[in-house]
Design an enzyme around this catalytic site. Structure first.
Site, PDB file in Angstrom:
ATOM      1  N   GLU A 152      -0.064  39.155 -11.197  1.00  0.00           N
ATOM      2  CA  GLU A 152       0.097  39.390 -12.638  1.00  0.00           C
ATOM      3  C   GLU A 152      -1.216  39.099 -13.376  1.00  0.00           C
ATOM      4  O   GLU A 152      -1.618  39.839 -14.263  1.00  0.00           O
ATOM      5  CB  GLU A 152       1.213  38.463 -13.152  1.00  0.00           C
ATOM      6  N   THR A 205       0.082  45.454 -21.732  1.00  0.00           N
ATOM      7  CA  THR A 205       0.393  44.034 -21.944  1.00  0.00           C
ATOM      8  C   THR A 205      -0.828  43.279 -22.465  1.00  0.00           C
ATOM      9  O   THR A 205      -0.724  42.427 -23.354  1.00  0.00           O
ATOM     10  CB  THR A 205       0.882  43.413 -20.616  1.00  0.00           C
TER      11      THR A 205
HETATM   12  N1  HSE Z   1       5.847  37.301 -21.467  1.00  0.00           N
HETATM   13  C1  HSE Z   1       4.952  38.410 -21.304  1.00  0.00           C
HETATM   14  C2  HSE Z   1       4.574  38.919 -22.698  1.00  0.00           C
HETATM   15  C3  HSE Z   1       5.648  39.495 -20.540  1.00  0.00           C
HETATM   16  O1  HSE Z   1       5.463  39.027 -23.546  1.00  0.00           O
HETATM   17  O2  HSE Z   1       3.398  39.199 -22.924  1.00  0.00           O
HETATM   18  C4  HSE Z   1       4.791  40.723 -20.343  1.00  0.00           C
HETATM   19  O3  HSE Z   1       5.542  41.683 -19.645  1.00  0.00           O
END
Ligand code: HSE
Length: 333
Positions: A152, A205
């Site tokens: 990740e 993201t």
């Molecule tokens: N918790 C992370 C965010 C998940 O909200 O950026 C990303 O998929």
């Protein structure tokens, strides 16, 4: 590999070459991270979509990506840059197997990249589950987890675990802490169903994380941790009313909602369709209506899709109960 930072394996791992398989095919599921109010600490897995990894032993030592399907040519084939192969390489190095085995990987993506459905996590988890299966399962899921988190980090620059943990463990998971990683499996109320709509706009993201403010007001923090605690209590009691009134996000949603077209209209439609809650899936742009039962979830996603279509926005829908299994070994030999 220099940007991967997993500490070497601490467990005593026993490698038994007689247990090695020739090839495996693995599915790993998409995930809904944050679960509305638990930014970076809550997430759950769904039955579909998900990614598939086919992995086989080959004579030439090293790890190679043979092909990637379903990514529109967006993912790197370079084994050091692709998260699946990079994590497999890292694990093999920690096991002292870099020069002992040749691995060829075919990755099939069944979900869009940058969708907020844990696309990179599903691929990474499928890859790590596959190499572990191919090696006769020397590692527990707990031992695989740090490698998933590193995947990740490589994919989006931040090692959050709220996609990889539910993708690997299945069910609903709480990341109680990151240093050290402390992952808790939560109860899954039987009728909890996610109605997911992915509007076809790209929200990486990395970008969606950069938007978020570093500081929060104490008043908002109090609201948010009250909601998280309420949600956890609701899951333990299978109390859908408590789950519903707890799933509100006052910290992240107001900032990220601007990246998602028609967000507040979709929310109104979902809540009017009986959803327990509605919010952003992960970092978006997918949105999720959390419902009691499949009927309500189907109604919510159908109405949301019809609304988006009126505004000329194409979308996909997925309706799924919580997937309690996680990755699946589809075949082996
Ligand atoms: N918790 C992370 C965010 C998940 O909200 O950026 C990303 O998929």
């Amino acid at each position: 590999m220099s940007n991967l930072e997993v500490p070497s394996l601490k467990e005593n791992i026993h490698i038994d070459q007689s247990k090695w398989l020739k090839e495996v095919r693995v599915f790993a599921p998409a995930t809904v991270a944050n679960m509305i109010c638990g930014f970076d600490v809550l997430g759950f897995a769904v039955d579909a979509p998900g990614d598939e990894v086919f992995m086989r032993q080959v004579a030439e030592k090293g790890v190679r990506i043979k092909s990637i399907a379903g990514d529109d040519g967006r993912l790197p084939l370079d084994p050091d840059k692709n998260t699946v192969s990079a994590c497999v390489k890292l694990l093999l190095a920690d096991l002292g197997l870099t020069d002992a085995i040749g691995i060829e990987i075919e990755l099939t993506k069944h979900m869009p990249i940058g969708s907020g459905l844990g696309s990179s996590s599903a691929s990474t988890v499928a890859g790590l589950f596959a190499i572990n299966a191919l090696l006769g399962e020397p590692l527990s899921k707990d031992a695989l987890m740090p490698y998933c988190v590193e995947g990740e980090r490589l994919a989006c620059g931040h090692g959050h675990a709220d996609n990889v943990a539910p993708a690997l463990m299945g069910g609903i998971t709480l990341i109680r802490g990151y240093e050290p990683l402390d992952i808790i499996a939560l109860p899954v109320p039987e009728d909890l169903v996610a109605g997911i709509v992915f509007p076809q706009v790209d929200v990486p993201t990395r970008d969606a994380r950069q938007l978020i403010k570093e500081k929060v007001r104490l008043k908002d923090a109090v609201t948010q941790w009250g909601n998280i605690a309420g949600l956890i209590a609701g899951l333990f009691r299978a109390d859908y009313e408590l789950i519903s009134r707890s799933m509100h996000d006052v910290l992240i949603e107001p900032t990220r909602a601007i990246l998602i077209p028609e967000f507040y209209e979709m929310k109104r439609i979902a809540l009017e369709s009986n959803a327990l809650s509605f919010g952003i899936s992960g970092s978006g742009p997918s949105v999720v209506a959390i419902c009691k039962g499949k009927e309500d979830a189907q109604l919510a996603v159908d109405r949301i899709q019809a609304h988006l279509a009126k505004h000329g926005i194409e979308s996909f829908q997925y309706v799924s109960a919580v997937n309690t299994q996680g990755p699946k070994l589809l075949n082996k030999s």
